[in-house]
Design a protein around this motif. Structure first.
Motif, PDB file in Angstrom:
ATOM      1  N   LEU A  31      -2.002  -5.755   0.440  1.00  0.00           N
ATOM      2  CA  LEU A  31      -1.585  -5.477   1.823  1.00  0.00           C
ATOM      3  C   LEU A  31      -2.580  -4.512   2.477  1.00  0.00           C
ATOM      4  CD1 LEU A  31       2.269  -4.840   1.453  1.00  0.00           C
ATOM      5  CD2 LEU A  31       1.044  -7.006   1.621  1.00  0.00           C
ATOM      6  N   THR A  32      -2.649  -4.564   3.825  1.00  0.00           N
ATOM      7  CA  THR A  32      -3.463  -3.584   4.554  1.00  0.00           C
ATOM      8  C   THR A  32      -2.638  -3.020   5.707  1.00  0.00           C
ATOM      9  OG1 THR A  32      -4.346  -5.022   6.292  1.00  0.00           O
ATOM     10  CG2 THR A  32      -5.503  -5.048   4.169  1.00  0.00           C
ATOM     11  N   ALA A  33      -3.085  -1.848   6.164  1.00  0.00           N
ATOM     12  CA  ALA A  33      -2.398  -1.214   7.298  1.00  0.00           C
ATOM     13  C   ALA A  33      -2.642  -1.994   8.587  1.00  0.00           C
ATOM     14  CB  ALA A  33      -2.886   0.223   7.446  1.00  0.00           C
ATOM     15  N   TRP A  34      -3.615  -2.886   8.587  1.00  0.00           N
ATOM     16  CA  TRP A  34      -3.932  -3.629   9.808  1.00  0.00           C
ATOM     17  C   TRP A  34      -3.087  -4.894   9.895  1.00  0.00           C
ATOM     18  CZ3 TRP A  34      -6.109   0.629  10.294  1.00  0.00           C
ATOM     19  CH2 TRP A  34      -6.989   1.144   9.345  1.00  0.00           C
ATOM     20  N   ALA A  35      -3.008  -5.642   8.771  1.00  0.00           N
ATOM     21  CA  ALA A  35      -2.306  -6.928   8.812  1.00  0.00           C
ATOM     22  C   ALA A  35      -0.830  -6.795   8.450  1.00  0.00           C
ATOM     23  CB  ALA A  35      -2.990  -7.910   7.867  1.00  0.00           C
ATOM     24  N   ASP A  36      -0.474  -5.752   7.710  1.00  0.00           N
ATOM     25  CA  ASP A  36       0.876  -5.705   7.111  1.00  0.00           C
ATOM     26  C   ASP A  36       1.557  -4.352   7.331  1.00  0.00           C
ATOM     27  OD1 ASP A  36       0.206  -8.247   5.455  1.00  0.00           O
ATOM     28  OD2 ASP A  36      -1.295  -6.820   4.779  1.00  0.00           O
ATOM     29  N   LEU A  37       1.351  -3.751   8.501  1.00  0.00           N
ATOM     30  CA  LEU A  37       1.803  -2.364   8.685  1.00  0.00           C
ATOM     31  C   LEU A  37       3.311  -2.203   8.459  1.00  0.00           C
ATOM     32  CD1 LEU A  37       1.032   0.509   9.277  1.00  0.00           C
ATOM     33  CD2 LEU A  37       1.216   0.039  11.722  1.00  0.00           C
ATOM     34  N   GLU A  38       4.109  -3.129   8.983  1.00  0.00           N
ATOM     35  CA  GLU A  38       5.562  -2.979   8.843  1.00  0.00           C
ATOM     36  C   GLU A  38       5.978  -3.016   7.374  1.00  0.00           C
ATOM     37  OE1 GLU A  38       7.752  -1.799  10.863  1.00  0.00           O
ATOM     38  OE2 GLU A  38       5.997  -1.618  12.153  1.00  0.00           O
ATOM     39  N   ALA A  39       5.413  -3.985   6.630  1.00  0.00           N
ATOM     40  CA  ALA A  39       5.742  -4.099   5.194  1.00  0.00           C
ATOM     41  C   ALA A  39       5.277  -2.841   4.454  1.00  0.00           C
ATOM     42  CB  ALA A  39       5.072  -5.331   4.608  1.00  0.00           C
ATOM     43  N   LEU A  40       4.119  -2.343   4.852  1.00  0.00           N
ATOM     44  CA  LEU A  40       3.546  -1.177   4.168  1.00  0.00           C
ATOM     45  C   LEU A  40       4.377   0.081   4.434  1.00  0.00           C
ATOM     46  CD1 LEU A  40       1.146  -0.833   2.359  1.00  0.00           C
ATOM     47  CD2 LEU A  40      -0.293  -0.473   4.349  1.00  0.00           C
ATOM     48  N   ARG A  41       4.912   0.199   5.646  1.00  0.00           N
ATOM     49  CA  ARG A  41       5.730   1.375   5.979  1.00  0.00           C
ATOM     50  C   ARG A  41       6.993   1.443   5.128  1.00  0.00           C
ATOM     51  NH1 ARG A  41       5.253   1.037  11.992  1.00  0.00           N
ATOM     52  NH2 ARG A  41       3.507   2.367  12.538  1.00  0.00           N
ATOM     53  N   LYS A  42       7.445   0.277   4.655  1.00  0.00           N
ATOM     54  CA  LYS A  42       8.649   0.279   3.800  1.00  0.00           C
ATOM     55  C   LYS A  42       8.304   0.824   2.411  1.00  0.00           C
ATOM     56  CE  LYS A  42      11.055  -3.381   6.188  1.00  0.00           C
ATOM     57  NZ  LYS A  42      10.417  -4.613   6.652  1.00  0.00           N
ATOM     58  N   LEU A  43       7.007   0.765   2.067  1.00  0.00           N
ATOM     59  CA  LEU A  43       6.578   1.223   0.742  1.00  0.00           C
ATOM     60  C   LEU A  43       6.060   2.654   0.792  1.00  0.00           C
ATOM     61  CD1 LEU A  43       4.627  -2.048  -0.115  1.00  0.00           C
ATOM     62  CD2 LEU A  43       6.893  -1.408  -0.930  1.00  0.00           C
ATOM     63  N   ASN A  44       5.424   3.009   1.897  1.00  0.00           N
ATOM     64  CA  ASN A  44       4.891   4.357   2.107  1.00  0.00           C
ATOM     65  C   ASN A  44       5.150   4.686   3.576  1.00  0.00           C
ATOM     66  OD1 ASN A  44       3.296   6.523   2.843  1.00  0.00           O
ATOM     67  ND2 ASN A  44       1.403   5.728   1.944  1.00  0.00           N
ATOM     68  N   PRO A  45       5.929   5.727   3.856  1.00  0.00           N
ATOM     69  CA  PRO A  45       6.314   5.993   5.246  1.00  0.00           C
ATOM     70  C   PRO A  45       5.130   6.122   6.195  1.00  0.00           C
ATOM     71  CG  PRO A  45       6.961   7.802   3.774  1.00  0.00           C
ATOM     72  CD  PRO A  45       6.504   6.677   2.906  1.00  0.00           C
ATOM     73  N   PHE A  61       3.212   7.024  -3.822  1.00  0.00           N
ATOM     74  CA  PHE A  61       2.047   6.776  -2.968  1.00  0.00           C
ATOM     75  C   PHE A  61       1.156   7.999  -2.967  1.00  0.00           C
ATOM     76  CE2 PHE A  61       5.083   8.762  -0.247  1.00  0.00           C
ATOM     77  CZ  PHE A  61       6.214   7.970  -0.297  1.00  0.00           C
ATOM     78  N   GLU A  62      -0.064   7.847  -2.458  1.00  0.00           N
ATOM     79  CA  GLU A  62      -1.188   8.794  -2.544  1.00  0.00           C
ATOM     80  C   GLU A  62      -1.836   8.606  -3.906  1.00  0.00           C
ATOM     81  OE1 GLU A  62      -1.953  10.566   0.987  1.00  0.00           O
ATOM     82  OE2 GLU A  62      -2.928  11.361  -0.790  1.00  0.00           O
ATOM     83  N   SER A  63      -3.146   8.300  -3.884  1.00  0.00           N
ATOM     84  CA  SER A  63      -3.805   7.960  -5.148  1.00  0.00           C
ATOM     85  C   SER A  63      -3.711   9.090  -6.173  1.00  0.00           C
ATOM     86  CB  SER A  63      -5.262   7.561  -4.900  1.00  0.00           C
ATOM     87  OG  SER A  63      -5.985   8.598  -4.280  1.00  0.00           O
ATOM     88  N   GLY A  64      -3.805  10.358  -5.712  1.00  0.00           N
ATOM     89  CA  GLY A  64      -3.738  11.484  -6.666  1.00  0.00           C
ATOM     90  C   GLY A  64      -2.384  11.541  -7.359  1.00  0.00           C
ATOM     91  N   ALA A  65      -1.311  11.332  -6.589  1.00  0.00           N
ATOM     92  CA  ALA A  65       0.038  11.378  -7.170  1.00  0.00           C
ATOM     93  C   ALA A  65       0.231  10.207  -8.136  1.00  0.00           C
ATOM     94  CB  ALA A  65       1.075  11.325  -6.051  1.00  0.00           C
ATOM     95  N   ILE A  66      -0.315   9.043  -7.792  1.00  0.00           N
ATOM     96  CA  ILE A  66      -0.188   7.865  -8.676  1.00  0.00           C
ATOM     97  C   ILE A  66      -0.942   8.121  -9.987  1.00  0.00           C
ATOM     98  CG2 ILE A  66      -0.714   5.411  -8.935  1.00  0.00           C
ATOM     99  CD1 ILE A  66      -0.504   5.166  -5.853  1.00  0.00           C
ATOM    100  N   LEU A  67      -2.156   8.663  -9.859  1.00  0.00           N
ATOM    101  CA  LEU A  67      -2.962   8.896 -11.070  1.00  0.00           C
ATOM    102  C   LEU A  67      -2.308   9.948 -11.960  1.00  0.00           C
ATOM    103  CD1 LEU A  67      -6.517   8.764  -9.483  1.00  0.00           C
ATOM    104  CD2 LEU A  67      -5.463   7.088 -11.015  1.00  0.00           C
ATOM    105  N   ASP A  68      -1.708  10.950 -11.349  1.00  0.00           N
ATOM    106  CA  ASP A  68      -1.009  11.976 -12.123  1.00  0.00           C
ATOM    107  C   ASP A  68       0.127  11.321 -12.917  1.00  0.00           C
ATOM    108  OD1 ASP A  68      -0.630  14.825 -12.634  1.00  0.00           O
ATOM    109  OD2 ASP A  68       1.310  14.500 -11.680  1.00  0.00           O
ATOM    110  N   GLU A  69       0.849  10.425 -12.279  1.00  0.00           N
ATOM    111  CA  GLU A  69       1.981   9.760 -12.947  1.00  0.00           C
ATOM    112  C   GLU A  69       1.482   8.851 -14.082  1.00  0.00           C
ATOM    113  OE1 GLU A  69       5.103  10.400 -12.657  1.00  0.00           O
ATOM    114  OE2 GLU A  69       5.726   8.791 -14.025  1.00  0.00           O
ATOM    115  N   ILE A  70       0.394   8.104 -13.839  1.00  0.00           N
ATOM    116  CA  ILE A  70      -0.021   7.183 -14.912  1.00  0.00           C
ATOM    117  C   ILE A  70      -0.626   7.962 -16.089  1.00  0.00           C
ATOM    118  CG2 ILE A  70      -0.190   5.176 -13.385  1.00  0.00           C
ATOM    119  CD1 ILE A  70      -3.092   5.273 -13.461  1.00  0.00           C
TER     120      ILE A  70
END
Ligand SMILES: N[C@@H](CCC(=O)N[C@@H](CS)C(=O)NCC(=O)O)C(=O)O
Length: 202
Positions: A31-45, A61-70
């Motif tokens: 997904l991208t913020a350009w083509a899929d903004l509504e769908a993306l907002r449901k995943l990341n405000p 969401f946020e790459s740093g937070a994701i990497l910390d979790e993985i």
């Protein structure tokens, strides 16, 4: 898990490379913020990529937070960032400069691709590219001795370099950063980097 974002996004790509290096299986929705903004907002405000949907449906969401979790998923022995001490601080410095380069390169790119041609403010493009160049110079010195392992510092530095090469090599003379270029070329042979080359569509 499902990773949201295109590999053209260096923030998404550093997460994808990390998941692959750690053998953590995932699917992807480009997904991208350009083509899929509504769908993306449901995943990341805020409506940006990357986001990661965990197996139980929880979102990060946020790459740093994701990497910390993985890193936590795989435990300290396999984590891509050292747990503490000078090694962790050094890795965080490299990773932060790499993120700064991604931010600055993205700002320059948005100025070039989002505005009508007669409204592009070239000094602002130059300002951002100048900061990205200076980050690349620092990384080139810092990584002059080839790192022994593919840590988060290496992943983020190489992904930042690749993003500049892929999206704005007309503005940055990458031959000025030979140590970084060599590192990026070596990583290109690794499956995790090969499989996540940015999509052609700019
Ligand atoms: N600090 C964020 C940056 C994420 C980011 O800037 N993503 C870009 C793609 S490279 C995006 O989704 N941009 C769309 C927008 O800002 O509208 C992270 O590390 O995840």
């Amino acid at each position: 898990m499902i990773l949201i974002g295109r590999y053209l996004s260096p923030f998404t790509r550093r997460v994808a490379v990390s998941l692959l290096r750690l053998d953590l299986p995932f699917e992807r929705q480009a997904l991208t913020a350009w083509a899929d903004l509504e769908a993306l907002r449901k995943l990341n405000p805020v409506g940006r990529v990357p986001a990661l949907i965990l197996d139980d449906g929880e979102m990060i969401f946020e790459s740093g937070a994701i990497l910390d979790e993985i890193d936590r998923m795989v435990g300290p022995e396999r984590a891509l960032l050292p747990a503490d001490g000078p090694e962790r601080r050094a890795a965080l410095r490299v990773t932060s400069v790499a993120l700064g380069i991604m931010d600055k390169a993205a700002a320059a790119r948005y100025e070039r691709v989002m505005r009508p041609e007669n409204k592009i403010h070239t000094p602002w493009v130059e300002h951002n590219i100048g900061q990205a160049r200076s980050g690349l110079q620092w990384l080139n010195t810092e990584l002059a001795t080839p790192p022994k392992s593919v840590s988060q510092a290496v992943i983020s530095a190489v992904v930042a370099y690749d993003f500049i090469e892929f999206a704005m090599s007309d503005l940055v003379d990458l031959s000025q950063f030979p140590a970084l270029r060599d590192l990026a070329l070596r990583c290109r042979d690794l499956e995790a980097f090969r499989e996540t080359r940015p999509e052609i569509d700019l």
